[in-house]
Design an enzyme around this catalytic site. Structure first.
Site, PDB file in Angstrom:
ATOM      1  N   LYS A 136       0.844  -1.187   0.000  1.00 35.32           N
ATOM      2  CA  LYS A 136       0.000   0.000   0.000  1.00 35.32           C
ATOM      3  C   LYS A 136       0.885   1.244   0.000  1.00 35.32           C
ATOM      4  O   LYS A 136       1.905   1.288   0.699  1.00 35.32           O
ATOM      5  CB  LYS A 136      -0.906  -0.014   1.236  1.00 35.32           C
TER       6      LYS A 136
ATOM      7  N   SER B 138      -9.089   2.758   3.312  1.00 30.52           N
ATOM      8  CA  SER B 138      -8.125   3.367   2.416  1.00 30.52           C
ATOM      9  C   SER B 138      -7.233   2.366   1.680  1.00 30.52           C
ATOM     10  O   SER B 138      -6.411   2.757   0.839  1.00 30.52           O
ATOM     11  CB  SER B 138      -7.232   4.343   3.202  1.00 30.52           C
TER      12      SER B 138
ATOM     13  N   SER C 253      -9.932   0.667   7.543  1.00 28.68           N
ATOM     14  CA  SER C 253      -9.347   0.753   6.210  1.00 28.68           C
ATOM     15  C   SER C 253      -8.805  -0.550   5.643  1.00 28.68           C
ATOM     16  O   SER C 253      -8.399  -0.588   4.481  1.00 28.68           O
ATOM     17  CB  SER C 253      -8.236   1.802   6.201  1.00 28.68           C
TER      18      SER C 253
END
Length: 489
Positions: A85, A161, A185
Site C-alpha cells: 500500500k 483506504s 481501512s
C-alpha cells in the site's frame, strides 16, 4: 511466461504459490513474471500506481540463485509476489505519494519496519497500490491517481483506504497485498471486494521508524483471499521494534499453527444495527449476520443478541479530533518536501478542512480526546465482560457507489458522521485496540459481496472462528467479473 499458466496461478493463495517454489516446480522469477502479466491485464482497475518490476526481479533472481527456496529455510511465504500500500509501507528509494498531490514527487528515505519484515519473509515486492490521501477516506478515489475500480462492479467503490490492495487481490493480480486500518481501512475494502481483512490488535505490528499513528487507532496488516494466508502473514510481522511506545504480548506459538485447532465453545454477542446514528441496517446485510450467527451456534458456540454500551457521540468527537491533528502531520510533511507552505489546491478538500481544524485544536482538546478514547474503551470492554466475541456487520449496506465517502462536509465531525453511517462498528475495534476480521460471508442478489465482522481482544480466536466459517461457507470459489485467473470448471 505462458498466459494460461499465469491465469492458473491466480487461483492459488500465498501459501499455495510458495509451496510450488519450495518444491522446485516454479522459480520466484516465474511467479513474479506471472503476476506482472496479470497486472498488465488489470491496468484498467487502477489498483497499482507505482511499478517496481526491476527491484522485484532483482529480489526474485537473488532468491532463486541462493537455493534457499528448495531447502525450506526461506520460509512459508518465500518467493511469492506481493504489493505494498502506498501509505504506511515505505520502501526506501521508491515513490510514496500517499494519494496526495502535494507529495506526488516524494520518495521514501527509509524502509518501514513492517516492510523489512515482509522482505525478511522473502515476499517479492514489485509495486505499490492506490490509496486515498493520507488514508482519510473509506473509498479509494484520490484526485492524484484517480479512482480504483472494484473488480466486482465498476459502479461501486473498492473501499478504502486500502482499496488499491483490495482490488488487486480480488482480481487475482496477487494473492495478498499490504494494508493499514485506522477506522476500518482494511476491513471496509475486504467487505467491498469479497476478501479476508484482519485488523490485528493494537501494537501487534510496529510503525517504526515512525511513531504511533492516531494515538494507537491505526495498525498495519494485509488483504488476503484465505484465512491461512492472513495468519501466515501475521506471523511474519508480529513483534515490536526497539523503542516502540508499547507492544502486544507475543502469542504462544504461531497463528498459522493455531488455526489448526478448534477455538472451543465461545460466547458470542450479536448486533445487527449500528451503534452510531444511521439508517436501519440493510436487510440483506442483517440477514447475513444472522445466518452467520446460526452457523456459529450450530458449531457449538453460545450466541445471543445484544451490544456493548458506550457513548457513540463522544467517540465520534474524539476520532475527529485525532484525525484533525494527524492531518497537520500531512501538511508538515508536504511543507518539508516542497520547501514552502503547501497550497490548499494541493490537497483534497476534506484533508484541507481537517488540517485547518487541526491547526485550531488546543492541546487540552487533544488530551481530552485521548482520555475519551480510553474511557470509552473501558466502558465497551465492561459491556463485553460476559462474552468472548462480538459479531456485527462490516458495512451496514452493500458497497456504496463512488462519490459518497470522499466528499468534504461542513466539519470533520460531520465527515465522520457520514462515514460511520456506512461503516457502523468498524471504528470501535480501532478505538478499543481489539482485533477484528471481516469475512465475505454473503452476497446480494446481484452477486456483490457482503462482509461480516468478528471482534475480540486478540487475533487467535478470530482466526480460528474464521477457519470454521470458511469451511462451512466456502467463499474461495466466488469470482468477480474482473477476475484475471482461469475460469472455474
Amino acid at each position: 511466461m505462458d498466459a494460461k499458466l499465469a491465469a492458473e496461478l491466480a487461483d492459488l493463495d500465498v501459501i499455495g504459490q510458495a509451496a510450488l517454489a519450495a518444491a522446485g516446480e516454479l522459480t520466484a522469477v516465474q511467479l513474479l513474471d506471472a503476476a506482472i502479466l496479470r497486472l498488465e491485464g488489470a491496468r484498467g482497475l487502477n489498483a497499482v500506481i507505482t511499478d517496481l518490476f526491476d527491484r522485484g526481479r532483482d529480489q526474485a533472481r537473488a532468491l532463486d540463485e541462493s537455493g534457499r527456496l528448495r531447502t525450506g529455510e526461506a520460509g512459508p511465504l518465500a518467493g511469492v509476489p506481493f504489493l505494498l500500500k502506498d501509505l504506511g509501507a515505505s520502501l526506501a528509494g521508491a515513490r510514496e505519494a500517499m494519494g496526495s498531490q502535494a507529495l506526488r514527487t516524494y520518495v521514501a528515505t527509509h524502509t518501514a519496519w513492517i516492510v523489512e519484515r515482509y522482505l525478511a519473509a522473502n515476499l517479492v515486492v514489485f509495486g505499490k497500490t492506490n490509496t486515498p490521501e493520507w488514508g482519510n477516506h473509506c473509498t479509494t478515489e484520490p484526485t492524484l491517481f484517480g479512482p480504483t475500480v472494484n473488480p466486482w462492479s465498476a459502479s461501486i467503490t473498492p473501499g478504502g483506504s486500502s482499496g488499491g490492495s483490495a482490488s488487486a487481490v480480488a482480481a487475482g493480480v496477487v494473492a495478498a497485498a499490504s494494508g493499514g486500518d485506522g477506522t476500518g481501512s482494511i476491513r471496509v475494502p475486504a467487505a467491498c471486494c469479497g476478501l479476508v481483512g484482519l485488523k490485528p490488535r493494537r501494537a501487534r505490528t510496529s510503525f517504526a521508524p515512525a511513531g504511533q499513528l492516531l494515538e494507537g487507532l491505526a495498525v498495519e496488516h494485509a488483504l488476503t483471499r484465505t484465512v491461512r494466508d492472513s495468519a501466515a502473514l501475521l506471523d511474519a510481522v508480529t513483534g515490536a521494534a526497539p523503542g516502540d511506545p508499547y507492544n502486544a504480548p507475543l502469542p504462544v506459538g504461531t497463528f498459522l499453527r493455531a488455526i489448526e485447532h478448534s477455538p472451543g465453545p465461545r460466547r458470542i454477542l450479536v448486533a445487527t444495527q449500528s451503534p452510531f446514528p444511521a439508517p436501519a441496517t440493510d436487510p440483506r446485510v442483517a440477514a447475513t449476520v444472522e445466518a452467520t450467527a446460526r452457523d456459529l451456534e450450530a458449531m457449538g458456540h453460545h450466541v445471543e443478541p445484544g451490544a456493548p454500551d458506550f457513548d457513540a457521540d463522544a467517540v465520534a468527537d474524539a476520532i475527529a479530533v485525532l484525525h484533525n491533528v494527524s492531518n497537520v502531520g500531512l501538511y508538515n510533511l508536504a511543507k518539508s518536501h516542497l520547501g514552502r507552505d503547501p497550497r490548499a489546491d494541493e490537497f483534497e478538500p476534506s484533508s484541507w478542512m481537517m488540517m485547518q481544524e487541526g491547526f485550531a485544536t488546543a492541546g487540552i482538546t487533544y488530551a481530552e480526546a485521548i482520555e475519551t478514547i480510553h474511557a470509552q474503551t473501558r466502558r465497551f470492554v465492561e459491556g463485553m465482560a460476559a462474552h468472548d466475541v462480538l459479531l456485527v456487520p462490516t458495512l451496514l449496506a452493500p458497497p456504496p457507489s463512488f462519490g459518497v465517502l470522499d466528499q468534504p462536509r461542513e466539519s470533520t465531525r460531520a465527515f465522520f458522521d457520514v462515514e460511520f453511517a456506512h461503516t457502523g462498528w468498524t471504528s470501535l475495534a480501532n478505538v478499543t485496540g481489539w482485533a477484528a476480521i471481516s469475512l465475505p460471508l454473503g452476497v446480494t442478489e446481484q452477486g456483490l459481496p457482503i462482509g461480516v465482522q468478528l471482534m475480540a481482544p486478540a487475533e487467535t480466536i478470530l482466526l480460528q472462528l474464521a477457519v470454521q466459517l470458511e469451511q462451512a461457507q466456502p467463499w474461495i470459489g466466488r469470482r468477480p467479473q474482473g477476475w484475471l485467473g482461469a475460469p472455474l470448471t
